[in-house]
Design an enzyme around this catalytic site. Structure first.
Site, PDB file in Angstrom:
ATOM      1  N   GLY A  93      11.423  -3.502  -9.236  1.00 54.92           N
ATOM      2  CA  GLY A  93      12.529  -3.291  -8.316  1.00 54.92           C
ATOM      3  C   GLY A  93      12.064  -3.151  -6.828  1.00 54.92           C
ATOM      4  N   CYS A  94      10.948  -2.357  -6.808  1.00 54.90           N
ATOM      5  CA  CYS A  94      10.499  -2.182  -5.494  1.00 54.90           C
ATOM      6  C   CYS A  94       9.656  -3.510  -5.047  1.00 54.90           C
ATOM      7  CB  CYS A  94       9.445  -1.038  -5.514  1.00 54.90           C
ATOM      8  SG  CYS A  94      10.128   0.575  -6.011  1.00 54.90           S
ATOM      9  N   THR A  95       9.375  -4.420  -5.719  1.00 57.90           N
ATOM     10  CA  THR A  95       8.751  -5.429  -5.347  1.00 57.90           C
ATOM     11  C   THR A  95       9.809  -6.440  -4.878  1.00 57.90           C
ATOM     12  OG1 THR A  95       6.826  -5.458  -6.597  1.00 57.90           O
ATOM     13  CG2 THR A  95       7.523  -7.526  -6.171  1.00 57.90           C
TER      14      THR A  95
END
Length: 155
Positions: free
Chosen positions: A45-47
């Site tokens: 998700g952060c990527t």
């Protein structure tokens, strides 16, 4: 719950991938800013979220809006994440969660975790938009694009 729209954003100074400390009130003086808080470098998700801000960077840059990402990861990890994803903006390290707590992105009883939360600040550091959604990284970018089109953040 995120901080309130119309509230002055808390000032802070923490380490940055720029090689110096980033101070909100000093480094974005007279400029609107997006602060996006995220849980951890290199997670799915952060990527996606970082790549979304990277892919819309020119839009925000054209509006003179600074983007910075904030997580509890250390600066060496941020440098790797930034290099691997070719991020054109700085990442800030909040290892003790002090800034995350000030921006109400730490869930109760989970002091080790940062909720995915994005803030749009105007040139006077007043919060003009906030979006909190732990599970949908892509919606953070869509929300900010929509807000900068609808909210007068420039002075």
């Amino acid at each position: 719950m995120a901080l309130t729209i119309g509230q002055k954003a808390p000032d802070f100074s923490i380490a940055s991938t720029s090689g110096k400390n980033f101070s909100l009130y000093h480094d974005t003086k007279g400029k609107p800013c997006i602060l996006y808080f995220y849980p951890k470098d290199f997670t799915t998700g952060c990527t996606k979220e970082a790549c979304g801000f990277r892919d819309t960077f020119e839009l925000f840059e054209g509006l003179n809006i600074t983007i910075v990402g904030i997580s509890r990861d250390d600066i060496p990890t941020h440098h790797q994440f930034k290099a691997q994803l070719r991020l054109p903006f700085d990442l800030l390290s909040d290892p003790d969660g002090k800034v995350s707590r000030a921006y109400d992105t730490t869930p109760p009883f989970m002091d080790f975790f940062t909720k995915r939360t994005t803030y749009l600040l105007d040139a006077d550091h007043v919060i003009r938009a906030a979006y909190e959604n732990v599970f949908s990284a892509e919606k953070h970018i869509k929300q900010m694009v929509a807000k900068v089109s609808a909210v007068p953040v420039l002075k």
